[in-house]
Design an enzyme around this catalytic site. Structure first.
Site, PDB file in Angstrom:
ATOM      1  N   LYS A  35      20.709 -16.894  14.681  1.00  0.00           N
ATOM      2  CA  LYS A  35      20.338 -16.043  13.358  1.00  0.00           C
ATOM      3  C   LYS A  35      21.654 -15.402  12.820  1.00  0.00           C
ATOM      4  CE  LYS A  35      16.893 -13.073  11.677  1.00  0.00           C
ATOM      5  NZ  LYS A  35      15.652 -12.470  12.135  1.00  0.00           N
ATOM      6  N   GLU A 151       9.336   2.832   6.385  1.00  0.00           N
ATOM      7  CA  GLU A 151       9.951   1.807   5.392  1.00  0.00           C
ATOM      8  C   GLU A 151       8.790   1.623   4.667  1.00  0.00           C
ATOM      9  OE1 GLU A 151      12.818   1.322   4.130  1.00  0.00           O
ATOM     10  OE2 GLU A 151      11.260   0.592   2.557  1.00  0.00           O
ATOM     11  N   GLU A 155       7.081  -6.793   0.643  1.00  0.00           N
ATOM     12  CA  GLU A 155       7.787  -8.269   0.634  1.00  0.00           C
ATOM     13  C   GLU A 155       7.615  -8.557  -0.831  1.00  0.00           C
ATOM     14  OE1 GLU A 155       6.739 -11.042   3.591  1.00  0.00           O
ATOM     15  OE2 GLU A 155       6.768  -9.614   4.871  1.00  0.00           O
ATOM     16  N   LEU A 250      -5.810  -2.266  -7.237  1.00  0.00           N
ATOM     17  CA  LEU A 250      -7.096  -2.512  -7.676  1.00  0.00           C
ATOM     18  C   LEU A 250      -7.240  -3.720  -8.078  1.00  0.00           C
ATOM     19  CD1 LEU A 250      -8.216   0.834  -9.306  1.00  0.00           C
ATOM     20  CD2 LEU A 250      -8.938   0.107  -6.916  1.00  0.00           C
ATOM     21  N   GLY A 257      -3.967  -9.503   3.178  1.00  0.00           N
ATOM     22  CA  GLY A 257      -3.357 -10.536   4.316  1.00  0.00           C
ATOM     23  C   GLY A 257      -2.000 -10.000   4.556  1.00  0.00           C
ATOM     24  N   CYS A 260       1.536  -7.060   7.449  1.00  0.00           N
ATOM     25  CA  CYS A 260       1.481  -5.486   7.651  1.00  0.00           C
ATOM     26  C   CYS A 260      -0.028  -5.109   7.638  1.00  0.00           C
ATOM     27  CB  CYS A 260       2.451  -5.090   6.539  1.00  0.00           C
ATOM     28  SG  CYS A 260       3.913  -5.254   6.530  1.00  0.00           S
TER      29      CYS A 260
HETATM   30  C1  UGA Z   1       2.772  -3.541   2.430  1.00  0.00           C
HETATM   31  C2  UGA Z   1       2.634  -2.073   1.822  1.00  0.00           C
HETATM   32  O1  UGA Z   1       2.439  -2.504   0.277  1.00  0.00           O
HETATM   33  C3  UGA Z   1       4.348  -1.546   1.907  1.00  0.00           C
HETATM   34  O2  UGA Z   1       4.272  -0.337   1.291  1.00  0.00           O
HETATM   35  C4  UGA Z   1       4.779  -1.483   3.378  1.00  0.00           C
HETATM   36  O3  UGA Z   1       5.841  -1.019   3.274  1.00  0.00           O
HETATM   37  C5  UGA Z   1       4.719  -2.959   4.047  1.00  0.00           C
HETATM   38  O4  UGA Z   1       2.982  -3.379   3.673  1.00  0.00           O
HETATM   39  C6  UGA Z   1       5.028  -2.861   5.520  1.00  0.00           C
HETATM   40  O5  UGA Z   1       4.056  -2.050   6.249  1.00  0.00           O
HETATM   41  O6  UGA Z   1       5.949  -3.318   5.925  1.00  0.00           O
HETATM   42  P1  UGA Z   1       3.401  -6.054   2.030  1.00  0.00           P
HETATM   43  O7  UGA Z   1       2.334  -6.547   3.240  1.00  0.00           O
HETATM   44  O8  UGA Z   1       4.602  -6.413   1.769  1.00  0.00           O
HETATM   45  O9  UGA Z   1       3.408  -4.498   1.846  1.00  0.00           O
HETATM   46  O10 UGA Z   1       2.478  -6.478   0.515  1.00  0.00           O
HETATM   47  P2  UGA Z   1       1.583  -5.846  -0.462  1.00  0.00           P
HETATM   48  O11 UGA Z   1       2.117  -5.890  -1.770  1.00  0.00           O
HETATM   49  O12 UGA Z   1       1.233  -4.471   0.081  1.00  0.00           O
HETATM   50  O13 UGA Z   1       0.296  -6.783  -0.101  1.00  0.00           O
HETATM   51  C7  UGA Z   1      -0.494  -6.576   1.023  1.00  0.00           C
HETATM   52  C8  UGA Z   1      -1.868  -7.663   0.751  1.00  0.00           C
HETATM   53  O14 UGA Z   1      -2.599  -7.142  -0.177  1.00  0.00           O
HETATM   54  C9  UGA Z   1      -1.544  -9.021   0.179  1.00  0.00           C
HETATM   55  O15 UGA Z   1      -2.317 -10.046   0.727  1.00  0.00           O
HETATM   56  C10 UGA Z   1      -2.085  -8.890  -1.217  1.00  0.00           C
HETATM   57  O16 UGA Z   1      -2.106 -10.040  -2.154  1.00  0.00           O
HETATM   58  C11 UGA Z   1      -3.090  -7.997  -1.395  1.00  0.00           C
HETATM   59  N1  UGA Z   1      -3.297  -7.164  -2.419  1.00  0.00           N
HETATM   60  C12 UGA Z   1      -2.584  -6.148  -2.950  1.00  0.00           C
HETATM   61  C13 UGA Z   1      -4.611  -7.314  -2.934  1.00  0.00           C
HETATM   62  O17 UGA Z   1      -5.195  -8.174  -2.606  1.00  0.00           O
HETATM   63  N2  UGA Z   1      -4.971  -6.767  -4.147  1.00  0.00           N
HETATM   64  C14 UGA Z   1      -3.940  -5.662  -4.778  1.00  0.00           C
HETATM   65  O18 UGA Z   1      -4.185  -4.955  -5.756  1.00  0.00           O
HETATM   66  C15 UGA Z   1      -2.878  -5.437  -3.988  1.00  0.00           C
END
Ligand code: UGA
Length: 430
Positions: A35, A151, A155, A250, A257, A260
């Protein structure tokens, strides 16, 4: 400042790059030689909007470099960030062996005072363990401080999140590292919160769990909407315009999924349990979230009647839009379950197709043009909310399907438009 990041995975690589872009000199370390070679050659192992250009720029400016040597990084840096994986164990608790290993490695090569910052998502009190570990393994009795700096990047928008954070949390056990930590983040012009070590660690798990709770809440509201001819998008708008609630997170859909939320929710439940607190609320969230794909499939089955031999076209495999990450993706789970029930699947994802190949059963076809998934299909599933899917030629899609049915698991498309094109259109909670 001179910084290093141990662990060049998602968080490490994006953090290191953005800190270099902010003007610091950053060494990114990874124990995976292949990597590191790829990174040195300018090849980036992940897709993240804007990352590749920033890496290239900062490597050229000699502010960003890659190595396998922790010793070199620790010697040359004032502040060392730990950004290694903290994967879940079978019982949901966190595997801290990578963090512990890096703490020992750092301890053994500490030349003089250094600040060691934990960026990985870790259970509360990990900073205390890291401090104790470094003290034990550092033979020379060198002084150091351990800081927790969780952090919050997402993603798909990691670079933007990191460059314009809502807040920067810095957890410390003494005042000594505060000035250096503030100097690192000064270019980001964001509010800085100084807390104690344990609070900073807890903020991360509490925040992620709360967001997962918020998503689960709206998914249950969506079920109520379906049963009462209400529209969850309108309900979310109405709820979300209350400043105390907020519209973000919301969006009803297929449940949360990714790498995280599922991991952090179960970790938080275990962490609380170990501290004598029964967080039954989050156990319920886990249970409800796990049941959402089945609820969606139930609706699909009631339209298809028999799943076996039905041609299903699936749009989206990544766990969310703007990423190639397919780990713990509900879209992958859906595809697997439909294939297990005998459906003939053809899938597309703008970025995640290649990584999805390893996770999907052999018979599932992955195509490079989204329109192809519809050819001869009995139904089309929207499983990831890629905005570009809105711009597909829906007229052409309708004409190429065997029966023009859409099951939109992400409420991505406009129901009235789809119906006027002649689709039988089903979405979530509306
Ligand atoms: C999440 C957090 O949002 C970040 O702040 C955090 O830093 C990160 O985890 C981590 O711990 O590293 P991430 O997993 O990249 O970020 O993505 P999100 O945008 O939070 O989405 C997570 C899941 O929730 C996805 O499956 C997304 O489709 C779902 N989601 C999100 C919904 O179903 N509805 C929503 O309104 C928002």
């Amino acid at each position: 400042m001179k910084l290093s990041i141990i662990g060049s995975g998602y968080v490490g690589l994006v953090t290191g790059t953005c800190l270099a872009e902010a003007g610091h000199t950053v060494i990114c370390v990874d124990n995976n030689q292949a990597k590191v070679k790829e990174l040195q050659a300018g090849r980036i192992p992940i897709y993240e909007p804007g990352l590749e250009e920033l890496i290239r720029r900062n490597v050229q400016l000699k502010r960003l470099s890659f190595t396998v040597s922790t010793k070199e990084a620790v010697e040359k840096s004032e502040v060392i960030f730990i950004a290694v994986p903290t994967p879940p164990q079978e019982d949901g608790s966190v595997d801290l062996s990578y963090v512990e290993h890096v703490a020992r490695e750092i301890a053994e090569v500490l030349p003089e005072y250094r600040i060691i910052v934990d960026k990985s998502t870790v259970p509360v009190k990990t900073g205390e363990h890291v401090t104790e570990t470094i003290r034990r393994y550092c033979r020379k009795g060198v002084e150091f401080d351990v800081v927790s700096n969780p952090e919050f990047l997402r993603e798909g928008s990691a670079v933007a999140d990191l460059q314009k954070p809502d807040r920067i949390v810095i957890g410390v056990a003494s005042d000594r590292p505060v000035a250096a930590m503030k100097a690192i983040y000064e270019p980001f012009k964001a509010p800085i919160m100084i807390t104690n070590l344990n609070s900073a660690e807890l903020i991360k798990h509490a925040a992620n769990s709360f967001l997962a709770l918020k998503i689960t809440y709206i998914n249950l509201v969506a079920a109520v909407c379906e049963a009462s001819q209400a529209d969850v998008t309108q309900v979310a708008e109405g709820m979300g315009s209350d400043a105390r609630i907020g519209r973000a997170f919301l969006n009803a859909g297929l449940g949360y999924g990714g790498s995280c939320f599922p991991k952090d929710v179960s970790a938080f439940i275990r962490i609380a349990e170990e501290l004598g607190v029964d967080f039954g609320l989050m156990r319920e969230v886990e249970k409800i979230n796990a049941s959402i794909p089945e609820r969606f499939l139930k609706k699909l089955r009631s339209s298809l009647w028999v799943m076996r031999d039905k041609k299903v076209g699936q749009l989206g495999l990544a766990f969310k839009a703007n990423t190639d990450d397919v780990r713990s993706s509900v879209a992958i789970e859906l595809a697997k379950r439909m294939a297990a029930e005998g459906a003939i699947l053809r899938c597309h994802d703008p970025k995640g197709g290649e990584k999805a190949r390893e996770l999907l059963p052999a018979g599932v076809e992955i195509v490079s043009d989204a329109h192809q998934v519809a050819e001869g299909a009995d139904v089309l599933i929207v499983a990831t909310e890629w905005p570009e899917y809105r711009l597909l030629d829906w007229h052409k899609i309708k004409n190429s399907m065997r029966t023009p049915r859409i099951f939109d698991g992400r409420n991505l498309l406009n129901p009235a438009e789809m119906k006027s094109l002649g689709f039988e259109y089903t979405s979530v909670g509306r």
